[in-house]
Write an enzyme that holds these catalytic residues in place. Structure first.
Site, PDB file in Angstrom:
ATOM      1  N   ILE A   8       0.855  -1.203   0.000  1.00  0.00           N
ATOM      2  CA  ILE A   8       0.000   0.000   0.000  1.00  0.00           C
ATOM      3  C   ILE A   8       0.886   1.246   0.000  1.00  0.00           C
ATOM      4  CG2 ILE A   8      -1.966   1.158   1.129  1.00  0.00           C
ATOM      5  CD1 ILE A   8      -2.400  -1.399   2.782  1.00  0.00           C
ATOM      6  N   GLY A  10       1.336   5.526   0.478  1.00  0.00           N
ATOM      7  CA  GLY A  10       0.752   6.688   1.184  1.00  0.00           C
ATOM      8  C   GLY A  10       0.129   6.339   2.519  1.00  0.00           C
ATOM      9  N   SER A  13      -0.850   8.696   6.714  1.00  0.00           N
ATOM     10  CA  SER A  13      -2.092   9.252   7.303  1.00  0.00           C
ATOM     11  C   SER A  13      -3.310   8.773   6.514  1.00  0.00           C
ATOM     12  CB  SER A  13      -2.050  10.786   7.283  1.00  0.00           C
ATOM     13  OG  SER A  13      -1.971  11.257   5.956  1.00  0.00           O
ATOM     14  N   GLY A  14      -4.481   9.179   6.987  1.00  0.00           N
ATOM     15  CA  GLY A  14      -5.740   9.022   6.243  1.00  0.00           C
ATOM     16  C   GLY A  14      -6.098   7.618   5.794  1.00  0.00           C
ATOM     17  N   ILE A  15      -6.537   7.523   4.560  1.00  0.00           N
ATOM     18  CA  ILE A  15      -7.074   6.263   4.022  1.00  0.00           C
ATOM     19  C   ILE A  15      -5.982   5.179   3.988  1.00  0.00           C
ATOM     20  CG2 ILE A  15      -8.124   5.187   1.976  1.00  0.00           C
ATOM     21  CD1 ILE A  15      -9.405   7.939   1.340  1.00  0.00           C
ATOM     22  N   SER A 141     -11.680   8.260  -6.951  1.00  0.00           N
ATOM     23  CA  SER A 141     -12.553   9.245  -6.265  1.00  0.00           C
ATOM     24  C   SER A 141     -13.851   9.362  -7.059  1.00  0.00           C
ATOM     25  CB  SER A 141     -11.836  10.600  -6.270  1.00  0.00           C
ATOM     26  OG  SER A 141     -12.724  11.641  -5.948  1.00  0.00           O
ATOM     27  N   TYR A 154      -7.323  18.357 -10.067  1.00  0.00           N
ATOM     28  CA  TYR A 154      -7.470  17.131  -9.274  1.00  0.00           C
ATOM     29  C   TYR A 154      -8.392  16.144 -10.002  1.00  0.00           C
ATOM     30  CZ  TYR A 154      -8.725  13.985  -5.451  1.00  0.00           C
ATOM     31  OH  TYR A 154      -8.949  12.865  -4.682  1.00  0.00           O
ATOM     32  N   LYS A 158      -7.675  12.295 -11.595  1.00  0.00           N
ATOM     33  CA  LYS A 158      -8.440  11.079 -11.281  1.00  0.00           C
ATOM     34  C   LYS A 158      -9.090  10.504 -12.562  1.00  0.00           C
ATOM     35  CE  LYS A 158      -7.621  10.804  -6.806  1.00  0.00           C
ATOM     36  NZ  LYS A 158      -6.868   9.705  -6.206  1.00  0.00           N
TER      37      LYS A 158
HETATM   38  N1  LIG Z   1     -10.013  12.689   1.551  1.00  0.00           N
HETATM   39  C1  LIG Z   1     -10.884  12.668   0.569  1.00  0.00           C
HETATM   40  O1  LIG Z   1     -11.916  13.364   0.579  1.00  0.00           O
HETATM   41  C2  LIG Z   1     -10.676  11.733  -0.578  1.00  0.00           C
HETATM   42  C3  LIG Z   1      -9.439  11.216  -0.892  1.00  0.00           C
HETATM   43  N2  LIG Z   1      -9.298  10.393  -1.981  1.00  0.00           N
HETATM   44  C4  LIG Z   1      -7.999   9.849  -2.348  1.00  0.00           C
HETATM   45  O2  LIG Z   1      -7.523   9.028  -1.294  1.00  0.00           O
HETATM   46  C5  LIG Z   1      -6.110   8.953  -1.326  1.00  0.00           C
HETATM   47  C6  LIG Z   1      -5.562   9.186   0.067  1.00  0.00           C
HETATM   48  O3  LIG Z   1      -5.908  10.482   0.500  1.00  0.00           O
HETATM   49  P1  LIG Z   1      -6.274  10.821   2.013  1.00  0.00           P
HETATM   50  O4  LIG Z   1      -5.975   9.694   2.896  1.00  0.00           O
HETATM   51  O5  LIG Z   1      -7.631  11.392   2.023  1.00  0.00           O
HETATM   52  O6  LIG Z   1      -5.263  12.048   2.279  1.00  0.00           O
HETATM   53  P2  LIG Z   1      -3.975  12.205   3.213  1.00  0.00           P
HETATM   54  O7  LIG Z   1      -3.426  13.526   2.876  1.00  0.00           O
HETATM   55  O8  LIG Z   1      -4.314  11.901   4.622  1.00  0.00           O
HETATM   56  O9  LIG Z   1      -2.997  11.051   2.686  1.00  0.00           O
HETATM   57  C7  LIG Z   1      -2.304  11.136   1.491  1.00  0.00           C
HETATM   58  C8  LIG Z   1      -1.109  10.211   1.570  1.00  0.00           C
HETATM   59  O10 LIG Z   1      -0.432  10.227   0.305  1.00  0.00           O
HETATM   60  C9  LIG Z   1       0.940  10.424   0.597  1.00  0.00           C
HETATM   61  N3  LIG Z   1       1.715  10.935  -0.513  1.00  0.00           N
HETATM   62  C10 LIG Z   1       1.622  12.121  -1.151  1.00  0.00           C
HETATM   63  N4  LIG Z   1       2.566  12.204  -2.106  1.00  0.00           N
HETATM   64  C11 LIG Z   1       3.270  11.036  -2.064  1.00  0.00           C
HETATM   65  C12 LIG Z   1       4.350  10.513  -2.799  1.00  0.00           C
HETATM   66  N5  LIG Z   1       4.964  11.216  -3.751  1.00  0.00           N
HETATM   67  N6  LIG Z   1       4.783   9.264  -2.520  1.00  0.00           N
HETATM   68  C13 LIG Z   1       4.209   8.536  -1.543  1.00  0.00           C
HETATM   69  N7  LIG Z   1       3.204   8.990  -0.779  1.00  0.00           N
HETATM   70  C14 LIG Z   1       2.737  10.227  -1.060  1.00  0.00           C
HETATM   71  C15 LIG Z   1       0.965  11.345   1.804  1.00  0.00           C
HETATM   72  O11 LIG Z   1       2.258  11.344   2.392  1.00  0.00           O
HETATM   73  P3  LIG Z   1       2.879  12.611   3.183  1.00  0.00           P
HETATM   74  O12 LIG Z   1       2.338  12.513   4.556  1.00  0.00           O
HETATM   75  O13 LIG Z   1       4.345  12.390   3.107  1.00  0.00           O
HETATM   76  O14 LIG Z   1       2.426  13.834   2.447  1.00  0.00           O
HETATM   77  C16 LIG Z   1      -0.103  10.661   2.638  1.00  0.00           C
HETATM   78  O15 LIG Z   1       0.414   9.524   3.272  1.00  0.00           O
HETATM   79  C17 LIG Z   1      -5.677   9.990  -2.367  1.00  0.00           C
HETATM   80  O16 LIG Z   1      -5.378   9.335  -3.567  1.00  0.00           O
HETATM   81  C18 LIG Z   1      -6.903  10.872  -2.541  1.00  0.00           C
HETATM   82  O17 LIG Z   1      -6.959  11.457  -3.806  1.00  0.00           O
HETATM   83  C19 LIG Z   1     -10.359  10.031  -2.761  1.00  0.00           C
HETATM   84  C20 LIG Z   1     -11.598  10.500  -2.490  1.00  0.00           C
HETATM   85  C21 LIG Z   1     -11.852  11.417  -1.399  1.00  0.00           C
HETATM   86  C1  LIG Z   2     -21.281  18.464  -4.075  1.00  0.00           C
HETATM   87  C2  LIG Z   2     -21.204  19.940  -4.257  1.00  0.00           C
HETATM   88  C3  LIG Z   2     -20.106  20.715  -3.957  1.00  0.00           C
HETATM   89  C4  LIG Z   2     -18.841  20.185  -3.431  1.00  0.00           C
HETATM   90  C5  LIG Z   2     -18.422  18.952  -3.376  1.00  0.00           C
HETATM   91  C6  LIG Z   2     -17.143  18.542  -2.827  1.00  0.00           C
HETATM   92  C7  LIG Z   2     -16.317  19.526  -2.129  1.00  0.00           C
HETATM   93  C8  LIG Z   2     -16.764  17.267  -2.980  1.00  0.00           C
HETATM   94  C9  LIG Z   2     -15.480  16.765  -2.573  1.00  0.00           C
HETATM   95  C10 LIG Z   2     -15.088  15.533  -2.961  1.00  0.00           C
HETATM   96  C11 LIG Z   2     -13.751  15.062  -2.685  1.00  0.00           C
HETATM   97  C12 LIG Z   2     -12.869  15.781  -1.762  1.00  0.00           C
HETATM   98  C13 LIG Z   2     -13.292  13.990  -3.347  1.00  0.00           C
HETATM   99  C14 LIG Z   2     -11.949  13.544  -3.261  1.00  0.00           C
HETATM  100  O1  LIG Z   2     -11.459  12.829  -4.082  1.00  0.00           O
HETATM  101  C15 LIG Z   2     -20.110  22.202  -4.162  1.00  0.00           C
HETATM  102  C16 LIG Z   2     -19.296  22.543  -5.366  1.00  0.00           C
HETATM  103  C17 LIG Z   2     -19.562  22.915  -2.938  1.00  0.00           C
HETATM  104  C18 LIG Z   2     -21.527  22.760  -4.361  1.00  0.00           C
HETATM  105  C19 LIG Z   2     -22.327  21.929  -5.271  1.00  0.00           C
HETATM  106  C20 LIG Z   2     -22.464  20.539  -4.784  1.00  0.00           C
END
Ligand SMILES: NC(=O)C1=CN([C@@H]2O[C@H](COP(=O)(O)OP(=O)(O)OC[C@H]3O[C@@H](n4cnc5c(N)ncnc54)[C@H](OP(=O)(O)O)[C@@H]3O)[C@@H](O)[C@H]2O)C=CC1
Ligand SMILES: CC1=C(/C=C/C(C)=C/C=C/C(C)=C/C=O)C(C)(C)CCC1
EC number: 1.1.1.300
Length: 319
Positions: A8, A10, A13-15, A141, A154, A158
């Site tokens: 895995i 990244g 943190s997070g996901i 996403s 962004y 994706k």
């Molecule tokens: N949060 C959301 O709303 C959503 C997130 N996603 C996707 O989920 C995934 C994880 O994001 P999320 O957990 O939310 O965000 P976080 O910011 O918590 O996690 C992102 C992770 O990616 C790592 N990362 C960034 N650049 C690199 C790199 N060059 N090499 C290796 N690791 C790297 C970060 O490391 P470091 O700590 O070093 O920066 C961190 O561990 C992403 O692909 C994001 O697009 C999809 C839908 C929604």
């Molecule tokens: C739905 C919606 C909005 C924002 C949506 C957002 C902010 C979604 C974020 C999604 C993420 C963070 C996905 C990560 O991959 C607006 C434009 C405010 C108004 C119109 C309806």
């Protein structure tokens, strides 16, 4: 025991962190997880969350998806270079009007979110093809399906992932390999804080007044509310992903947030593509009527799904 090797990206943190811990804690111990991150000095939260799995079903390794040598070194360090399941999760966001963003910033998003996966695949796919076994899971996403205002770059990164995987999936089938795109809606992680905090700092002087106003007074104003109403936990996304990993025939696409589905469905409902654009336009600009009505509708769905969850639990406990 024949454990599956899961790599895995990244996981600081997070996901990524939630995925690593959830899969490593699998009760049946079906997986050996290599949780990677680009900067090992950020390993503390993962070490803490991993608990007793560390050194057993979970190991932490360095991997930067923007650095081919680091990917190769990580894969070379695995027993027989074997990866049964690759989870490409590392990613970053970017919001704001494009006239206020530099090409360098945009390239960095594409380099991480899209070319990061391409680099991983170039290193891992040939071995999977030779073994005729493997599952590539990509954290995409809902923005891999549908663009959202001020998320232009962004969403493009994706969409790139999705086009890449859709094309490769046909070839992969020939080798018995699976590819799955996980498509979460908003998830409450560091991602939200990083993107939102950066958004507040954007120098809007290069944007015209209408655009700057739209970003500040429509997007940033509603962003928080969207996360509060629709936001999932990373653990929830991890649970969804584990279910996909253990399926015999995993789906190509999986959305983790049913509350978001009405919005992505618009894309599939109209081959001309106008329906989602017009609906989002109304949500943004006929804000008072449509946006509030949509949020109320979503809240109603949330309430109903919580109610039916409690109801199902009650039925189960009575059985
Ligand atoms: N949060 C959301 O709303 C959503 C997130 N996603 C996707 O989920 C995934 C994880 O994001 P999320 O957990 O939310 O965000 P976080 O910011 O918590 O996690 C992102 C992770 O990616 C790592 N990362 C960034 N650049 C690199 C790199 N060059 N090499 C290796 N690791 C790297 C970060 O490391 P470091 O700590 O070093 O920066 C961190 O561990 C992403 O692909 C994001 O697009 C999809 C839908 C929604
Ligand atoms: C739905 C919606 C909005 C924002 C949506 C957002 C902010 C979604 C974020 C999604 C993420 C963070 C996905 C990560 O991959 C607006 C434009 C405010 C108004 C119109 C309806």
């Amino acid at each position: 025991m024949n454990q599956k090797v899961v790599l895995i990206t990244g996981c600081s943190s997070g996901i990524g962190l939630a995925l690593a811990v959830h899969i490593a804690k699998d009760e049946k111990k079906r997986f050996m997880v290599y949780a990677t991150m680009r900067n090992l000095s950020k390993a503390e939260p993962l070490v803490e969350a991993a608990g007793r799995t560390l050194g057993r079903t979970l190991e932490i390794k360095q991997l930067d998806v923007c650095d081919e040598a680091s990917i190769k070194a990580c894969v070379d360090s695995l027993p027989e270079r074997r990866v049964d399941i690759l989870i490409s999760n590392a990613g970053m966001g970017l919001i704001g009007p494009i006239e206020c963003q530099s090409i360098e910033e945009m390239k960095s998003v594409m380099d991480t979110n899209f070319f990061g996966l391409v680099r991983l695949m170039k290193e891992i796919l040939p071995d999977m093809k030779r073994r005729k076994k493997g599952h590539i899971v990509v954290i995409s996403s809902v923005m891999g399906i549908q663009g959202i205002l001020f998320n232009d770059i962004y969403a493009a990164s994706k969409f790139a992932l999705e086009g890449f995987c859709e094309s490769l999936a046909i070839q992969a089938l020939r080798f018995g390999l699976n590819i799955s795109l996980i498509e979460p809606g908003p998830v409450i992680t560091e991602f939200e804080r990083k993107v939102y905090d950066e958004g507040l700092k954007i120098d809007l002087s290069k944007a015209d007044k209408v655009t700057a106003d739209m970003f500040t007074n429509v997007y940033l104003k509603n962003y928080k509310q969207i996360f509060e109403t629709l936001g999932q936990t990373p653990e929830d996304v991890a649970e969804h992903t584990l279910k996909i990993l253990i399926m015999d025939n995993p789906p190509f696409r999986h959305q983790t947030n049913t509350l978001y589905t009405p919005m992505t469905t618009l894309k599939y409902a109209d081959p001309n593509g106008d329906l989602p654009i017009e609906t989002f336009y109304k949500m943004v600009f006929e804000h008072d009527k449509v946006f509030t009505a949509s949020l109320n509708f979503i809240k109603l769905l949330q309430w109903r799904s919580r109610k039916s969850f409690k109801h199902n639990k009650m039925i189960k406990s009575n059985c």
